[in-house]
Design an enzyme around this catalytic site. Structure first.
Site, PDB file in Angstrom:
ATOM      1  CG  ASP A 231     -25.810  58.673  -4.742  1.00  0.00           C
ATOM      2  OD1 ASP A 231     -26.363  57.674  -5.256  1.00  0.00           O
ATOM      3  OD2 ASP A 231     -25.730  58.860  -3.518  1.00  0.00           O
ATOM      4  CE1 TYR A 295     -19.843  54.868  -1.805  1.00  0.00           C
ATOM      5  CE2 TYR A 295     -19.242  53.017  -0.388  1.00  0.00           C
ATOM      6  CZ  TYR A 295     -19.903  53.515  -1.492  1.00  0.00           C
ATOM      7  OH  TYR A 295     -20.632  52.674  -2.285  1.00  0.00           O
ATOM      8  CE1 TYR A 367     -29.636  52.011  -1.656  1.00  0.00           C
ATOM      9  CE2 TYR A 367     -30.491  50.379  -0.121  1.00  0.00           C
ATOM     10  CZ  TYR A 367     -30.447  50.920  -1.394  1.00  0.00           C
ATOM     11  OH  TYR A 367     -31.208  50.378  -2.398  1.00  0.00           O
TER      12      TYR A 367
END
Ligand SMILES: [Zn+2]
Ligand SMILES: [Zn+2]
Length: 405
Positions: A231, A295, A367
């Site tokens: 993103d 992440y 996601y």
């Protein structure tokens, strides 16, 4: 031997049907151009002329002297290609349509089955002369440059293969996207919506990297092909994300990669490493790669939560098969469907009242934000659902791409 093959092929041709039409040696030889190896068509032609007593004429009915122009075409091509840095080249051509039609009908009339097209002869003979003149090699599969000779007009157009460079990038800013993001409203022309810039962000990883490459190579455009993307507000850290940058119509093809890396790294917001030459095939492989990503997420819960409760929720989440409907934030550009993903590994780095920081290793296409906050129930299960406490993800950064490269 080769010449016997040529004569055998010529014996199968109805030479009577040629009538009064005269052919030059090259056009005569080209009628049996696929027979016998290692001969030039004029050599074939002279052998055939002798064996079948085909009389020479003053002008060639078929090519009307086109083949005499080969050296001139080679001059034009060599001059044009000289404007472009290249190691390999290829020659193509456009032939007068009437000439091509005459050739086709002649094959039918004479029953010639081993003829070669004049276009092929032009391409090959011009290519040979250019190679001899420039010292560059012909490459049929992937030439750096292709010269197209428009033979009726003596014009040469040059197609230039894009330049591809592979590398890995880190994005150290939450304010730039991976690729140039043109303004939807004006499509790049500049308007009020984009403040006249024609794009939604001042710069991008693509523009910073391509800009440094093009300082060396020139070129008319660029693209960046990433192994996935993060993103805009996410950092890309750790070992960096593999990418291939593509430069259109580069004037020069040799790149000092160390200078590119220095230039990009001086930007302070993007870093690159492991730069090396690449190919379009590698772009395809990169796009197909389904590497896991790790992440680091910073989470804020609606109310303070015991670290043990957070840990419990994360363990349950890691063990679950997660069903994700297309997230609200992307539903305007992607169709709504349910995908199933799994988290490979989850680690709690820090939990302190309402705040927690976690490391999540996820399958490609997960996601991750939604797996944590639940997206209003569109992702099941989620950390928010499992702990019973709503949460938001205040920062999400990629810290490792688990590709094999
Ligand atoms: Zn001819
Ligand atoms: Zn605009």
């Amino acid at each position: 031997m080769g010449l016997d093959d040529v004569l055998a092929a010529a014996a199968g041709i109805n030479w009577q049907a040629l009538g009064e039409r005269s052919l030059c040696d090259a056009c005569l030889g080209r009628l049996v151009g696929k027979a016998g190896h290692g001969f030039a068509n004029p050599e074939r032609g002279r052998a055939v002329r002798e064996a079948h007593r085909v009389l020479p004429g003053t002008a060639c009915w078929l090519c009307e002297g086109l083949l005499d122009e080969v050296p001139k075409f080679a001059d034009l091509v060599a001059a044009k290609l000289g404007e472009w840095d290249h190691a390999t080249f290829l020659v193509g051509s456009k032939i007068d349509l009437e000439l091509a039609a005459r050739e086709e009908s002649l094959w039918v009339e004479l029953g010639a089955t081993q003829g070669e097209l004049v276009k092929n002869e032009i391409n090959r003979e011009v290519g040979k002369l250019v190679a001899a003149r420039t010292g560059k090699g012909v490459d049929f599969a992937r030439p750096d440059v292709t010269a197209i000779v428009d033979t009726p007009y003596d014009v040469v157009e040059v197609e230039v293969a894009p330049l591809f460079l592979y590398g890995r990038y880190r994005k150290l800013s939450r304010e730039i996207p991976q690729t140039r993001w043109p303004c939807r409203r004006c499509r790049g022309k500049g308007c009020d919506h984009c403040g006249g810039k024609g794009k939604m962000y001042e710069t991008s990883v693509e523009e910073i990297v391509a800009g440094e490459v093009m300082k060396q190579t020139g070129g008319t455009g660029h693209a960046l092909h990433g192994m996935g993307r993060e993103d805009v507000d996410a950092l890309m850290l750790g070992n960096g994300r593999p990418f291939v940058v593509e430069i259109s119509r580069p004037r020069r093809r040799l790149v000092d990669v160390a200078a590119v890396e220095d230039g990009v790294n001086r930007s302070g917001i993007v870093e690159v490493e492991s730069l090396r030459p690449s190919t379009r095939d590698e772009v395809v492989r990169l796009k197909e790669d389904r590497a896991d990503k790790t992440y680091r997420a910073r989470i804020r819960f609606a109310v303070p939560l015991e670290p043990a409760k957070v840990k419990e929720g994360l363990a349950a989440l890691a063990a679950a098969r997660i069903a994700q409907r297309t997230p609200t934030r992307v539903s305007h550009r992607r169709s709504d469907r349910v995908r199933h993903r799994a988290l490979r590994d989850v680690e709690l780095l820090r939990a302190d009242g309402r705040e927690a920081e976690v490391l999540v290793r996820a399958e490609a296409g997960t996601y991750v934000k939604e797996a944590l906050h639940g997206d209003g129930g569109r992702t099941e299960p989620s950390l928010a659902g499992l702990t019973g406490v709503p949460c938001e993800v205040v920062a999400l950064d990629v810290v490792r791409i688990h590709d094999t490269g």
